[in-house]
Each structure stands twice: as structure tokens, then as C-alpha cells.
Design a protein around this motif. Sequence first.
Motif, PDB file in Angstrom:
ATOM      1  N   LEU A 285      -5.033   4.186  -4.632  1.00  0.00           N
ATOM      2  CA  LEU A 285      -3.550   4.418  -3.486  1.00  0.00           C
ATOM      3  C   LEU A 285      -3.393   5.112  -4.987  1.00  0.00           C
ATOM      4  O   LEU A 285      -2.602   5.760  -4.358  1.00  0.00           O
ATOM      5  CB  LEU A 285      -3.393   3.373  -2.900  1.00  0.00           C
ATOM      6  CG  LEU A 285      -4.104   2.361  -2.206  1.00  0.00           C
ATOM      7  CD1 LEU A 285      -3.305   1.333  -1.668  1.00  0.00           C
ATOM      8  CD2 LEU A 285      -3.775   2.609  -0.815  1.00  0.00           C
ATOM      9  N   VAL A 286      -3.041   4.826  -6.197  1.00  0.00           N
ATOM     10  CA  VAL A 286      -2.072   5.401  -7.068  1.00  0.00           C
ATOM     11  C   VAL A 286      -2.227   6.520  -7.298  1.00  0.00           C
ATOM     12  O   VAL A 286      -3.818   7.031  -7.034  1.00  0.00           O
ATOM     13  CB  VAL A 286      -1.656   4.547  -8.273  1.00  0.00           C
ATOM     14  CG1 VAL A 286      -1.931   2.826  -7.813  1.00  0.00           C
ATOM     15  CG2 VAL A 286      -2.726   4.591  -9.048  1.00  0.00           C
ATOM     16  N   SER A 287      -1.592   7.132  -7.691  1.00  0.00           N
ATOM     17  CA  SER A 287      -1.494   8.685  -8.401  1.00  0.00           C
ATOM     18  C   SER A 287      -2.446   8.752  -9.231  1.00  0.00           C
ATOM     19  O   SER A 287      -2.721   7.852 -10.501  1.00  0.00           O
ATOM     20  CB  SER A 287      -0.454   9.753  -8.941  1.00  0.00           C
ATOM     21  OG  SER A 287       0.377   8.864  -9.990  1.00  0.00           O
ATOM     22  N   ASP A 288      -3.060  10.064 -10.782  1.00  0.00           N
ATOM     23  CA  ASP A 288      -3.558   9.912 -11.201  1.00  0.00           C
ATOM     24  C   ASP A 288      -3.087  10.103 -12.602  1.00  0.00           C
ATOM     25  O   ASP A 288      -3.478  10.070 -13.990  1.00  0.00           O
ATOM     26  CB  ASP A 288      -4.753  10.860 -11.372  1.00  0.00           C
ATOM     27  CG  ASP A 288      -4.257  11.854 -11.200  1.00  0.00           C
ATOM     28  OD1 ASP A 288      -2.918  12.631 -11.189  1.00  0.00           O
ATOM     29  OD2 ASP A 288      -5.036  13.471 -11.067  1.00  0.00           O
TER      30      ASP A 288
ATOM     31  N   GLU B 118       0.538  -1.114   0.045  1.00  0.00           N
ATOM     32  CA  GLU B 118      -0.224  -0.168   0.073  1.00  0.00           C
ATOM     33  C   GLU B 118       0.474   1.072  -0.226  1.00  0.00           C
ATOM     34  O   GLU B 118       0.908   2.308  -0.593  1.00  0.00           O
ATOM     35  CB  GLU B 118      -1.046  -0.201   1.418  1.00  0.00           C
ATOM     36  CG  GLU B 118      -2.879  -0.838   1.031  1.00  0.00           C
ATOM     37  CD  GLU B 118      -2.634  -2.102   0.634  1.00  0.00           C
ATOM     38  OE1 GLU B 118      -1.085  -2.880   1.441  1.00  0.00           O
ATOM     39  OE2 GLU B 118      -3.553  -2.869   0.890  1.00  0.00           O
ATOM     40  N   GLU B 119       1.670   1.231   0.513  1.00  0.00           N
ATOM     41  CA  GLU B 119       2.530   2.615   0.871  1.00  0.00           C
ATOM     42  C   GLU B 119       3.435   2.699  -0.486  1.00  0.00           C
ATOM     43  O   GLU B 119       3.455   4.095  -0.405  1.00  0.00           O
ATOM     44  CB  GLU B 119       3.249   1.870   1.804  1.00  0.00           C
ATOM     45  CG  GLU B 119       4.337   3.619   2.593  1.00  0.00           C
ATOM     46  CD  GLU B 119       5.519   2.473   3.858  1.00  0.00           C
ATOM     47  OE1 GLU B 119       5.152   2.088   4.960  1.00  0.00           O
ATOM     48  OE2 GLU B 119       6.451   3.259   3.429  1.00  0.00           O
TER      49      GLU B 119
ATOM     50  N   ILE C 111      -5.157  -1.683  -5.836  1.00  0.00           N
ATOM     51  CA  ILE C 111      -4.520  -0.517  -6.047  1.00  0.00           C
ATOM     52  C   ILE C 111      -5.296   0.527  -6.587  1.00  0.00           C
ATOM     53  O   ILE C 111      -4.271   1.788  -6.859  1.00  0.00           O
ATOM     54  CB  ILE C 111      -2.938  -0.911  -6.406  1.00  0.00           C
ATOM     55  CG1 ILE C 111      -3.308  -1.371  -8.043  1.00  0.00           C
ATOM     56  CG2 ILE C 111      -2.394  -2.608  -5.002  1.00  0.00           C
ATOM     57  CD1 ILE C 111      -1.543  -2.317  -8.556  1.00  0.00           C
ATOM     58  N   GLU C 112      -5.586   0.933  -7.087  1.00  0.00           N
ATOM     59  CA  GLU C 112      -6.203   1.472  -8.024  1.00  0.00           C
ATOM     60  C   GLU C 112      -7.045   3.140  -7.354  1.00  0.00           C
ATOM     61  O   GLU C 112      -6.120   4.036  -8.021  1.00  0.00           O
ATOM     62  CB  GLU C 112      -7.526   1.066  -9.385  1.00  0.00           C
ATOM     63  CG  GLU C 112      -6.744   0.990 -10.339  1.00  0.00           C
ATOM     64  CD  GLU C 112      -7.849   0.929 -11.397  1.00  0.00           C
ATOM     65  OE1 GLU C 112      -9.250   0.420 -11.093  1.00  0.00           O
ATOM     66  OE2 GLU C 112      -7.703   1.697 -12.177  1.00  0.00           O
TER      67      GLU C 112
ATOM     68  N   CYS D 215      -0.905   7.475 -12.747  1.00  0.00           N
ATOM     69  CA  CYS D 215      -0.130   6.577 -12.401  1.00  0.00           C
ATOM     70  C   CYS D 215       0.028   4.954 -13.829  1.00  0.00           C
ATOM     71  O   CYS D 215      -1.380   4.619 -13.645  1.00  0.00           O
ATOM     72  CB  CYS D 215       0.172   5.438 -11.365  1.00  0.00           C
ATOM     73  SG  CYS D 215       1.165   4.000 -10.797  1.00  0.00           S
TER      74      CYS D 215
ATOM     75  N   SER E 299       1.654   3.728  -3.385  1.00  0.00           N
ATOM     76  CA  SER E 299       0.672   5.755  -3.609  1.00  0.00           C
ATOM     77  C   SER E 299       1.740   6.285  -3.334  1.00  0.00           C
ATOM     78  O   SER E 299       1.448   7.134  -4.108  1.00  0.00           O
ATOM     79  CB  SER E 299       0.339   5.236  -1.780  1.00  0.00           C
ATOM     80  OG  SER E 299       1.626   5.262  -0.780  1.00  0.00           O
ATOM     81  N   SER E 300       3.134   6.084  -3.219  1.00  0.00           N
ATOM     82  CA  SER E 300       4.175   6.841  -4.539  1.00  0.00           C
ATOM     83  C   SER E 300       4.185   6.760  -5.226  1.00  0.00           C
ATOM     84  O   SER E 300       5.347   6.926  -6.297  1.00  0.00           O
ATOM     85  CB  SER E 300       5.309   7.013  -3.404  1.00  0.00           C
ATOM     86  OG  SER E 300       5.606   6.012  -3.091  1.00  0.00           O
ATOM     87  N   SER E 301       4.053   5.641  -6.386  1.00  0.00           N
ATOM     88  CA  SER E 301       4.067   5.013  -7.551  1.00  0.00           C
ATOM     89  C   SER E 301       3.521   5.399  -8.165  1.00  0.00           C
ATOM     90  O   SER E 301       2.372   6.052  -8.062  1.00  0.00           O
ATOM     91  CB  SER E 301       4.108   3.891  -7.796  1.00  0.00           C
ATOM     92  OG  SER E 301       4.569   2.627  -6.548  1.00  0.00           O
TER      93      SER E 301
END
Length: 316
Positions: free
Chosen positions: A106-109, A76-77, A103-104, A111, A80-82
Motif C-alpha cells: 500500500l505504501v509509496s515506493d 490502510e488509508e 502495508i508494503e 516510504c 497509503s499516503s505515508s
Amino acid sequence: MKELTIIGCGTMGHSIGLAAAWAGFPVKLVGMNEADLETAHKGLQNKLAVMMENELIESDEVSRIFGNIELSMSLEEIVSSSDFIFEVIPEQIELKRVLYERIEGLVSDTCIIASNTSGFKPSELAKEMKHPNRFIVTHFWNPAHLIPLVEVVKGEHTDERTIEQVMIVLDQMNKKAVLVKKEIAGFIGNRLQYALFREAQYLLDIGAATKEDIDAAVTYSIGRRLPITGPLMTADMGGLDVFSAISNYLFSELGTAQQSGETLANLVNAKQLGDKSGQGFYKWDEDRSKEVNEERERTLIHFLKNDLNNREEERK
Ligand SMILES: NC(=O)c1ccc[n+]([C@@H]2O[C@H](COP(=O)([O-])OP(=O)(O)OC[C@H]3O[C@@H](n4cnc5c(N)ncnc54)[C@H](O)[C@@H]3O)[C@@H](O)[C@H]2O)c1
């Protein structure tokens, strides 16, 4: 360079991670548990040792490459920064879909998620995704740090930016990316590999030759040419009139089985699965396994050295 996250650090995950770290990417390699990470760590150590022994890398590069890789269980951690994720978990469609759902959110828009599936169609994999435009297939070949090809397969919703970004990353990883324009099972490489495998099984099953001679007829003939000219360029060089005439009488003679051949099916039923179980078409003891695997690695490294030299020349 972009930071790359690789989810799954098994056979393919850690060798994709190695290819990326060798090219200079910071890599986060995510496993399920301690045992997963330990196996990946050992795999990386062994592969780097072989690369060094065969002078593919200098000894002082090992710590630089290792330094680019962080092994972790904190999925998760990390996601979220990938900004770029390779999904390299087992070939089960539900498992992959569940992971994307997890994961969707959590990830940037921006990613990108790229799956290493061996054959699922990207549109099928991305069916339940909220952002299928940022999803794509990147099919690496085993061992991914030594084989240059990556088949890139877009789904019906994959956008141009995703394709562009993926092509850039793969180029920076020194990979030969091939864009598959249609979603077809097996993509390109496996379709061609299995056309040959079907015919090899057919020849064995009808008793046309021994397994050794069938293999030799490939490795000592077309196998020698294939590293330089693919099937279409080979035909150009042999003369298309000749290749067409032969196609016209030979295609109808070729095996057309829709399932594994008899010998293969019997071996699998008897749990004779090849190298990993000690018996397959051939008998595999420890010595044979070591010898053949090492020879294959040495040869792959020989070709890779040529590829890397050629790339360097092209960039000058
Ligand atoms: N092995 C090959 O030769 C090969 C070649 C090309 C493509 N592929 C494809 O690559 C993918 C991975 O295959 P592999 O051979 O590396 O499998 P593998 O079983 O060796 O490794 C899979 C890894 O994923 C981990 N994993 C499972 N679920 C996870 C999750 N939810 N989160 C994080 N990690 C998870 C497992 O613990 C394991 O370490 C598959 O889609 C496969 O079809 C494999």
C-alpha cells in the motif's frame, strides 16, 4: 516537515508520537480499536501535564502539540499516503512480519518503515519483505518523549538513503541518534544495561549486599558520573593503566550466568513482577510507585532541559 505515521499507540507508540508532535511533525497515530486510542489519548494528556508542571513546555504549547496528532484506526488509508512509518506494535516477530506484508503493497515506493523492536535483528524482521532496502530499526527508549537516545540499526539490505532520511528525522525530533554498525542482539544500550543487571543479580544471589545497598552503590557512584561520561571516557579520565589492571584481575571474578539469576527466577515464578504487581525485588504500594515514578520523570526532565539548551547553543 514530513508527516510521520506511527503504527501502535501503546506505551511506546504514543510517547514517540508525542516526541514527534512536540518537535513540530504532523503525526498520525494508528491504534487497533477505540480502547487503544482512548488509552493513548489519556497517556498524551498525562504526559503533557507533567511536561507543563515541570516547565518543559508552556501551557499554550499543549494545544499546538495535540493539534499535530491525529489518532486513527484506519490503517490502510493512512499508510497509503505515508512516506515515513514507525512500527511500534508488540515484540512478536510474526506479528510484525504480517503487518509489513499488509502495508508494503500500500505504501509509496519511497516510504521508509522503521521498527521500534527492542532486540530483533532488522534482517530477520525484513526477511520476507519486498523492499528491505527501505527498512530499518529505530530503537527508542521508554519514555520516548523524555529520553533522547535512539539506536538506529541497519539490516543487510538497508540502503544509504534510508539511513540518511532516518538520521534527519531523528535529528529534527531532537533525538540523539546512534548508528549501530553491526546487527547484534540487544544493540548497544541493552547489552550494557544487562551486563550491569547480571552482575547486580549475581551480587544479590551470593549475598554480597542487600538489594538497597546494591542499588545505592550504583545510583550514588557510577550513576552520578554516567550522565556526563560513558564507560570509555570514564576510563580515560581515571587512567587506562588503572582500568586495565583492574580489568585484568576482576573480569574473571564477575558473574557469567546465561539465564536469570535465582532470586529473579523465583520472583517471576511467583508472579512477583515488580511495580505492576505490587511486589518485585521491592514492595510497591501506590505511594512508592507515584513517588519513584515522579522523581524519575523530574530528573529525566532536568537532563532533557540541559540537552535542549545545549542543542540550541550548538545551532546558534
Ligand atoms: N515498553 C518499553 O519499555 C519498550 C522500550 C523500547 C522498545 N519497546 C518495543 O516497542 C514495541 C511496542 O512495545 P510497547 O511497550 O509500546 O507495547 P504495547 O503493548 O504497550 O503497545 C503495542 C500497541 O500496538 C497495538 N497493536 C498491536 N497490533 C497492531 C496492529 N497490527 N496494528 C496497529 N496496532 C497494533 C496494540 O493494540 C498496542 O496499543 C515493541 O517492539 C517493544 O519491544 C518497548
